[in-house]
Design a protein around this motif. Structure first.
Motif, PDB file in Angstrom:
ATOM      1  N   GLY A 166      -5.021  -3.088   2.532  1.00 21.27           N
ATOM      2  CA  GLY A 166      -4.353  -2.331   3.587  1.00 21.27           C
ATOM      3  C   GLY A 166      -2.889  -2.712   3.578  1.00 21.27           C
ATOM      4  O   GLY A 166      -2.168  -2.393   2.635  1.00 21.27           O
ATOM      5  N   THR A 167      -2.457  -3.433   4.624  1.00 16.71           N
ATOM      6  CA  THR A 167      -1.097  -3.984   4.633  1.00 16.71           C
ATOM      7  C   THR A 167      -1.121  -5.506   4.621  1.00 16.71           C
ATOM      8  O   THR A 167      -0.058  -6.128   4.644  1.00 16.71           O
ATOM      9  CB  THR A 167      -0.329  -3.489   5.874  1.00 16.71           C
ATOM     10  N   GLN A 168      -2.316  -6.096   4.592  1.00 18.75           N
ATOM     11  CA  GLN A 168      -2.430  -7.545   4.591  1.00 18.75           C
ATOM     12  C   GLN A 168      -2.335  -8.075   3.157  1.00 18.75           C
ATOM     13  O   GLN A 168      -2.934  -7.517   2.230  1.00 18.75           O
ATOM     14  CB  GLN A 168      -3.764  -7.984   5.210  1.00 18.75           C
ATOM     15  N   MET A 169      -1.591  -9.150   2.974  1.00 14.96           N
ATOM     16  CA  MET A 169      -1.438  -9.747   1.658  1.00 14.96           C
ATOM     17  C   MET A 169      -2.698 -10.521   1.288  1.00 14.96           C
ATOM     18  O   MET A 169      -3.134 -11.403   2.036  1.00 14.96           O
ATOM     19  CB  MET A 169      -0.216 -10.671   1.636  1.00 14.96           C
ATOM     20  N   ASP A 170      -3.283 -10.181   0.154  1.00 12.84           N
ATOM     21  CA  ASP A 170      -4.492 -10.842  -0.333  1.00 12.84           C
ATOM     22  C   ASP A 170      -4.061 -12.022  -1.205  1.00 12.84           C
ATOM     23  O   ASP A 170      -3.995 -11.933  -2.438  1.00 12.84           O
ATOM     24  CB  ASP A 170      -5.348  -9.848  -1.123  1.00 12.84           C
ATOM     25  N   LYS A 171      -3.770 -13.141  -0.564  1.00  7.87           N
ATOM     26  CA  LYS A 171      -3.174 -14.271  -1.269  1.00  7.87           C
ATOM     27  C   LYS A 171      -4.123 -14.901  -2.285  1.00  7.87           C
ATOM     28  O   LYS A 171      -3.683 -15.463  -3.286  1.00  7.87           O
ATOM     29  CB  LYS A 171      -2.727 -15.336  -0.252  1.00  7.87           C
ATOM     30  N   GLY A 187       5.258 -11.803 -10.604  1.00  5.67           N
ATOM     31  CA  GLY A 187       4.013 -12.089  -9.909  1.00  5.67           C
ATOM     32  C   GLY A 187       3.404 -10.848  -9.289  1.00  5.67           C
ATOM     33  O   GLY A 187       4.080  -9.844  -9.044  1.00  5.67           O
ATOM     34  N   VAL A 188       2.094 -10.928  -9.030  1.00  2.00           N
ATOM     35  CA  VAL A 188       1.336  -9.834  -8.406  1.00  2.00           C
ATOM     36  C   VAL A 188       0.715 -10.361  -7.127  1.00  2.00           C
ATOM     37  O   VAL A 188       0.091 -11.426  -7.122  1.00  2.00           O
ATOM     38  CB  VAL A 188       0.234  -9.311  -9.346  1.00  2.00           C
ATOM     39  N   LEU A 189       0.873  -9.601  -6.044  1.00  2.00           N
ATOM     40  CA  LEU A 189       0.266  -9.951  -4.773  1.00  2.00           C
ATOM     41  C   LEU A 189      -0.454  -8.712  -4.238  1.00  2.00           C
ATOM     42  O   LEU A 189       0.174  -7.812  -3.686  1.00  2.00           O
ATOM     43  CB  LEU A 189       1.336 -10.428  -3.787  1.00  2.00           C
ATOM     44  N   PRO A 190      -1.778  -8.614  -4.438  1.00  2.00           N
ATOM     45  CA  PRO A 190      -2.511  -7.426  -3.991  1.00  2.00           C
ATOM     46  C   PRO A 190      -2.446  -7.274  -2.466  1.00  2.00           C
ATOM     47  O   PRO A 190      -2.337  -8.254  -1.722  1.00  2.00           O
ATOM     48  CB  PRO A 190      -3.939  -7.690  -4.462  1.00  2.00           C
ATOM     49  N   LEU A 191      -2.522  -6.015  -2.019  1.00  2.00           N
ATOM     50  CA  LEU A 191      -2.548  -5.710  -0.591  1.00  2.00           C
ATOM     51  C   LEU A 191      -3.922  -5.169  -0.221  1.00  2.00           C
ATOM     52  O   LEU A 191      -4.472  -4.303  -0.914  1.00  2.00           O
ATOM     53  CB  LEU A 191      -1.472  -4.682  -0.239  1.00  2.00           C
ATOM     54  N   SER A 201      -0.416  -3.088  -4.869  1.00  2.00           N
ATOM     55  CA  SER A 201       0.007  -4.477  -5.016  1.00  2.00           C
ATOM     56  C   SER A 201       1.508  -4.576  -4.837  1.00  2.00           C
ATOM     57  O   SER A 201       2.250  -3.609  -5.074  1.00  2.00           O
ATOM     58  CB  SER A 201      -0.364  -5.040  -6.388  1.00  2.00           C
ATOM     59  N   LEU A 202       1.941  -5.755  -4.427  1.00  2.00           N
ATOM     60  CA  LEU A 202       3.355  -6.098  -4.449  1.00  2.00           C
ATOM     61  C   LEU A 202       3.663  -6.782  -5.777  1.00  2.00           C
ATOM     62  O   LEU A 202       2.884  -7.619  -6.251  1.00  2.00           O
ATOM     63  CB  LEU A 202       3.705  -7.039  -3.297  1.00  2.00           C
ATOM     64  N   LEU A 203       4.777  -6.423  -6.389  1.00  2.00           N
ATOM     65  CA  LEU A 203       5.261  -7.086  -7.600  1.00  2.00           C
ATOM     66  C   LEU A 203       6.553  -7.798  -7.234  1.00  2.00           C
ATOM     67  O   LEU A 203       7.445  -7.197  -6.633  1.00  2.00           O
ATOM     68  CB  LEU A 203       5.512  -6.077  -8.729  1.00  2.00           C
TER      69      LEU A 203
END
Length: 1281
Positions: free
Chosen positions: A1036-1041, A1030-1034, A1020-1022
């Motif tokens: 692969g490399t695509q952002m799972d909005k 905030g948390v933005l799961p990935l 995830s991106l933090l």
């Protein structure tokens, strides 16, 4: 004349019509010193002094009064930044721009001149009107003002070397802005041979021969949203490449090559620039055949007929202006301003003014037209889908048949474009400038500060203008209309009424003309609202010009309450009123004067939705106080405002009712009302009697307590030997409660939990080791206690220190003015200051002084500097039962619910130094807010208040009496439990207003600690977003909005830097507001842990070295780079020299290398060193502007940065080689992280997370639901990479 000759003549004429030449230099609008132009200073990056327009000009939908001309071919409505922040960037710019030729232009050493002026010349205005008519035949436009800027023979900036010589290419071009009170049009003029260069080379091009085409067009600039949020405004581009720049003089859009016309602003509704559509192409003339007419066929009749055909054979000295429907460009140029001794330019038979398309169809189609270069959509339908971003974040967008409108959501008020929360106090910031004549003396006001504070709940508006020179300070006291604007904007709304902000929002212009009698002095007040800033506060610029009557120094001014009627029209509000004021001075006694105020308020209205039926409203200014403080040079206005419909007002709002003072007036239809006894009283409403809850058995008192009856209520009091527990209701044995669970220092014995007394042996603790004092204070330890004292140059109690020369801002409690640094005083600050003042300004020796945090709130833990006792308090400063600890004891965590002193465990390592018996003595009741306020005001009045002074009236329990009055006057009103005035209850009548009794404040429990909501499994991106992470799961490399969420809510924080420890699965962050560095585990329910909370000023970027278990961070105010263990221990400074604005920092754990950025405006750089501070060196210092973001790409093993100045994402090897540009069209990056083959950065213009692939093949963005600036970003993988 025969028909064949006529045909030959028209054949010649048709060839002439097809020959269209570009405008010549002598055909552009007159300019130069002779016409009163100002010349811009020579240089490479110069900006003119501000030109204050005689009348405001609309650019897009906003009214502006200032214009600035810049060397680099642009005009702006605001002062320009340094050229490197915009000159090499594409459209749009971050600030408003009118760009006839935006490029890197240089006029140094006599290389050309730049002229500009504003004018009301009838000749210029007539010509501009005719030019607009040519491009917009259906427009009804009569300009009243014009602004002309001309760049004459200017050169491109170039670096001349020994092997090169200066270029001889020069450009000449002109812009004319013609406008009236409604519309603005812009003319761009490019004469033939006027453009010899079509772009300029960037100053930092790394020896690469590239040239950036000039940018031509218009941009509104960034627009403000709530808090930190900003968004890109509309823009319009005319050029896109070099050929489109060349088209500027080869083509035109009003029938003449080199002349371009655009509609750029409108008062009512304007979405984007509209170009004229009459395209013309420059062509080469075919050979013109000579017409031969035999002499015998020539007659006077033929001559007359010929003259009627060709209007250009009229007398060139004529002053007659052609009808609008005719093409009048040639005659307009005949009538232009011409220097004395010169003749006006003569018309040419082949000039571009000919247009015989109405006589016959010329074969213009024989000349191919190149594709249009204007980026413009003919679809002008305004829809929510396209323009919803123009609405406030707290508004919804609604489509109508002709367009869209914005409407504030429930709980907010405003015009839809700007919305504020209902009832929340508001602030206004701005500048005051202009020249005011006082008694024949001109006083210049040079952008002095204006601040206003508005209690929206009851319509009180307080305005303070600082640094006002003494002569004009006294004279401007009657000018309450300056602050009256804010009273109208945020007036208390009576039923079926709207205050000003609900109509205009945060962008409008108010023009007020004030005429004084009997002296006939006149003062013009222009106040321009320029939107909400990043704190959501209104920005207003005030311009004063004119004269005011002289008022003797030391005089006072009294203004009686009055009413003003406002008239409402689409996009316009007007009012006219006459007001009286009385000047009381020692020299002249009391003198009454009058002044008349005529005002217009123009704003942007939405004309697509249902029209408001509002026609008139009445603004009532009920209490007006004005004051000039000579010592502080501060001018102050305080006004209470209500707005409602014209006519009679319900007695409940006016106070003219006969309800009992202990009853509530309930308004009904018209003048009807009901009287309802307040809770705790009985009666018919006209007469109410107290209910004795104690005698009637209606109390809620429990065991070990007794009931005390109060007016309208009752109070429970604990019996002797008992005190309230943590819930504030249950009475507990104080000795048992205060000794339960204590342990002695001897591990072989302990106090019984049933013991009445406990003897505790402790050693002295050096409290200064915990750095409890303010950053600008010194801590002195003493046995069992400590003392905080502000450093020289600061003042305060040691727990909070202010600069001694800090600016002051007023807050008013009724008529009492309190001045503190930066904002109104809080309850804690009033309490503290009243005790520090003591008797005669001398602090009371040994008295307890409450400690306030930097927001002015009570610190959760309070300590007595003399006795050494510490205890926890609630938000009102009241001691939490059972939390008091004696001197030398370890401190307890006051933020933890249910904490008492019974939970403290004393370490065995304490040595015996003293033995004290601990007792808790009950008190009658803690000093209440009402009592503290009353005592503070008594001290303010020197212990002898006068009859008109206000003193809070408190009951026997220390709570506010429901009715409050000024001294012994009949000015009375109702207050709530916190002493705040209840709207609509003020009365100036023998019958006091009906008021509901105040009640004891509810028990305040500490807020629950924030806990972690763990992210989903995987990577995830933090990202940091102010008060949350905030948390933005990935995937692969695509952002799972769809699965984005909030990891951690941190109210009151500003989270900036962020990083992740992959070993222990913990996130670390810096808090700019709390001046701390904290961490939290990603396990469910984990709570934040502060690891660094001392000696931090502006902690920004931070980085984790997972291999060495170290933490690194930068402080952008103290200009340091520091390091510590991950638990905060072993803290030390790595670097504290050669740093100006450090921001981002990253670490390569594999090699043990540290990298950081410094966005010093004068010399930005990127540096590196080893993690132990060795081998420091500059890695990059050329070709960077604002290197905000920094990351280490472990895949390519390169250091990469994103630059908000150059708009580029670049990478370089750690040895300084292999520098390359990855992306070159970024928006406004702040922080960045590399993962796999992608870069993810936070963007301040989009307020989102932007994803870029390394191969430039894909981009994506995530815009969180809560729109505000995003700060740091990091990646949290499931295991260490």
């Amino acid at each position: 004349m025969t028909w064949d000759k006529i045909a030959l003549f028209f054949l010649q004429l048709s060839w002439t019509v097809q020959h269209v030449t570009a405008i010549h230099r002598h055909d552009i609008y007159p300019y130069g010193m002779f016409y009163g132009d100002v010349t811009l200073q020579e240089g490479d990056d110069e900006t003119s002094e501000v030109t204050t327009l005689t009348k405001p000009m609309y650019f897009y939908e906003t009214s502006f009064t200032n214009l600035y001309v810049a060397t680099n071919g642009i005009i702006s409505t605001q002062d320009l930044p340094m050229e490197k922040q915009y000159v090499d960037d594409g459209f749009p710019t971050d600030f408003p721009v009118i760009a006839p030729f935006l490029a890197d232009i240089d006029t140094s050493k006599g290389k050309g001149s730049i002229f500009y002026r504003q004018t009301e010349s009838p000749t210029v205005l007539k010509r501009a009107e005719a030019d607009v008519k040519r491009g917009f035949p259906d427009a009804t436009f009569t300009p009243t003002h014009a602004f002309i800027a001309t760049w004459e023979n200017v050169s491109a900036y170039e670096e001349v070397t020994r092997s090169s010589s200066p270029s001889s290419r020069i450009n000449t071009f002109q812009v004319v802005l013609a406008y009236n009170e409604k519309d603005t049009y812009a003319l761009f003029l490019y004469p033939e041979d006027g453009l010899q260069f079509f772009g300029t080379r960037p100053k930092e091009s790394y020896n690469v021969e590239i040239e950036l085409p000039a940018r031509v067009g218009f941009t509104r600039g960034e627009l403000s949203f709530l808090f930190f949020s900003r968004t890109e405004g509309p823009y319009y581009s005319v050029t896109s490449n070099e050929q489109s720049v060349k088209n500027l003089y080869q083509k035109g859009n009003i029938g003449e090559p080199g002349v371009w016309l655009f509609h750029i602003g409108n008062r009512y509704s304007f979405q984007n620039v509209i170009p004229a559509q009459h395209e013309t192409v420059l062509t080469k003339a075919p050979p013109v055949l000579d017409a031969v007419f035999p002499d015998e066929d020539y007659t006077e009749t033929d001559e007359e007929e010929y003259d009627r055909i060709d209007p250009d054979f009229q007398d060139p000295s004529t002053t007659e202006f052609l009808e609008p429907e005719q093409d009048s460009s040639l005659l307009e140029r005949l009538n232009q301003e011409v220097p004395l001794g010169q003749s006006p330019p003569q018309p040419s038979v082949s000039g571009p003014g000919f247009d015989f398309t109405s006589l016959f169809k010329s074969n213009l189609s024989l000349f191919p037209l190149s594709p249009a270069v204007i980026h413009y959509s003919t679809d002008n339908k305004e829809t929510c889908e396209r323009f919803q971003q123009q609405c406030s974040q707290n508004a919804h967008c609604t489509d109508y048949s002709t367009g869209f409108c914005c409407h504030c959501s429930s709980g907010f008020y405003g015009n839809g474009r700007h919305c504020l929360p209902n009832g929340a106090p508001h602030r206004v910031n701005g500048k005051v400038r202009g020249t005011v004549l006082v008694g024949g003396t001109a006083v210049q006001l040079d952008r002095i500060n204006l601040h206003a504070y508005i209690v929206v709940g009851d319509g009180r508006a307080y305005t303070a203008i600082s640094e006002v020179p003494e002569p004009v300070g006294w004279a401007l006291m009657p000018m309450a209309p300056i602050g009256g604007l804010f009273g109208w904007l945020f007036a208390l709304e009576l039923p079926n009424s709207l205050n000003g902000f609900s109509i205009t929002g945060a962008e409008f212009t108010r023009h007020a003309d004030v005429t004084f009698y009997p002296g006939n002095q006149r003062l013009s007040i222009i106040q321009t609202a320029m939107g909400l800033d990043n704190q959501n506060y209104l920005n207003v610029d005030t311009h004063l010009q004119g004269s005011v009557p002289f008022i003797p120094p030391g005089a006072t001014v009294q203004i009686e309450p009055f009413k003003d009627t406002y008239h409402y029209y689409p996009s316009l509000i007007t009012s006219t009123s006459v007001r009286e004021f009385t000047v009381v001075s020692a020299e002249n006694g009391a003198e009454t004067h009058t002044f008349q105020v005529k005002q217009n308020i123009t704003y942007r209205d939405c004309n697509h939705g249902p029209r408001s039926e509002l026609e008139t409203q009445e603004l009532r200014m009920e209490r007006i106080f004005v004051m000039y403080v000579k010592e502080e040079r501060i001018l102050r206005y305080a006004i209470t405002n209500k707005i409602g419909p014209l006519g009679d007002v319900n007695p409940c709002y006016s106070g003219n009712h006969d309800c009992d003072t202990t009853a509530q007036c309930v308004p009904a239809e018209g003048q009807l009302f009901l009287c309802q006894c307040a809770t705790g009283y009985r009666g018919d409403g006209r007469n109410c009697y107290d209910v004795d809850e104690c005698a009637e058995g209606l109390s809620s008192c429990g065991a070990h307590s007794y009931c005390m009856n109060l007016p309208g209520s009752h109070r429970c009091q604990c019996e002797s030997g008992f005190e309230f527990g943590f819930d504030g209701r249950t009475c507990q044995d104080e000795q048992l409660k205060n000794t339960r669970g204590h342990r002695t220092v001897n591990s072989s014995s302990s106090c019984s939990v049933h013991s009445a007394l406990c003897f505790v042996v402790r050693a002295d603790v050096d409290e200064c080791r915990d750095q409890p004092c303010h950053t600008h204070a010194l801590c002195s330890n003493s046995p069992g206690s400590f003392q905080c004292q502000c450093r020289p140059g600061y003042h305060g109690d040691g727990f909070l220190c202010h600069p001694q020369n800090g600016s002051c801002f007023p807050k008013f409690y009724n008529i009492w003015f309190i001045c503190i640094e930066g904002r109104p005083k809080t309850q804690c600050e009033q309490h503290r200051d009243s005790l520090q003042s003591g008797n005669g300004g001398v602090p009371l020796i040994g008295a307890f002084i409450p400690q306030c945090d930097e927001e002015g709130q009570y610190r959760p833990q309070q300590c007595h500097g003399s006795t050494g006792h510490c205890w926890c308090v609630d938000s009102r400063g009241q001691e939490r039962a059972g939390t008091r600890t004696p001197p030398g004891a370890p401190r307890i965590n006051c933020d933890e619910p249910g904490t008492t002193a019974a939970h403290i465990v004393f370490p065995v390592s304490y040595q015996v130094s003293s033995m004290k018996q601990v007792f808790m003595t009950p008190t009658q009741h803690p000093e209440t807010v009402c009592e503290r306020w009353r005592a503070s005001l008594l001290q303010q009045y020197g212990g002898q208040p006068e009859s008109h002074h206000y003193l809070p009236q408190c009951d026997s329990a220390g709570e506010f009496n429901p009715v409050q009055c000024y001294g012994d006057s009949s000015y009375c009103w109702c207050v709530d439990q916190n002493g705040r005035e209840v709207p609509g209850t003020r009365s100036h009548d023998a019958v006091k207003p009906a008021c509901i009794p105040t009640v004891a404040p509810p028990t305040m429990h500490p807020l629950p600690r924030p806990d972690v909501t763990p992210p989903p499994t995987g990577t995830s991106l933090l990202y940091a977003q102010g008060q949350q992470i905030g948390v933005l799961p990935l995937n692969g490399t695509q952002m799972d909005k769809q699965r984005s969420s909030v990891l951690l809510a941190l109210h009151g924080s500003i989270v900036v830097g962020i990083d992740y420890d992959c070993r222990e699965r913990k996130v670390y962050w810096s808090d700019l507001a709390g001046r701390t560095i904290s961490r939290a585990s990603l396990e469910p329910g984990s709570e934040p842990e502060i690891i660094i909370n001392t000696a931090l000023t502006s902690p920004e970027g931070l980085a984790i070295d997972a291999a060495r278990r170290r933490l690194f961070w930068v402080d952008s105010t103290s200009d340091k780079i520091e390091t510590a263990n991950l638990d905060g221990s072993d803290r030390r400074v790595l670097f504290d020299t050669d740093l100006v604005n450090p921001r981002a920092i990253v670490v390569d754990s594999r090699t043990g290398t540290l990298y950081w950025t410094d966005w010093n405006r004068e010399a930005p750089k990127i540096e590196s060193s080893s993690v132990d501070g060795q081998n420091r060196r500059v890695l990059v210092q050329d070709g960077i502007g604002l290197p905000n973001a920094l990351t280490y790409d472990s895949t390519t093993r390169q250091v990469c940065w994103a630059d908000a100045g150059t708009k580029r994402l670049e990478c370089i090897s750690p040895n300084g080689t292999g520098r390359r540009v990855v992306h070159s069209d970024l928006s406004y990056p702040f922080s960045m992280v590399a993962f796999a083959n992608h870069y993810y950065y936070t963007d301040w213009r989009r307020d989102g997370v932007i994803a870029l692939s390394r191969d430039k093949q894909s981009t994506d963005e995530h815009l969180p639901d809560q729109r505000s600036h995003l700060y740091g970003i990091t990646v949290a993988p499931p295991h260490c990479l």
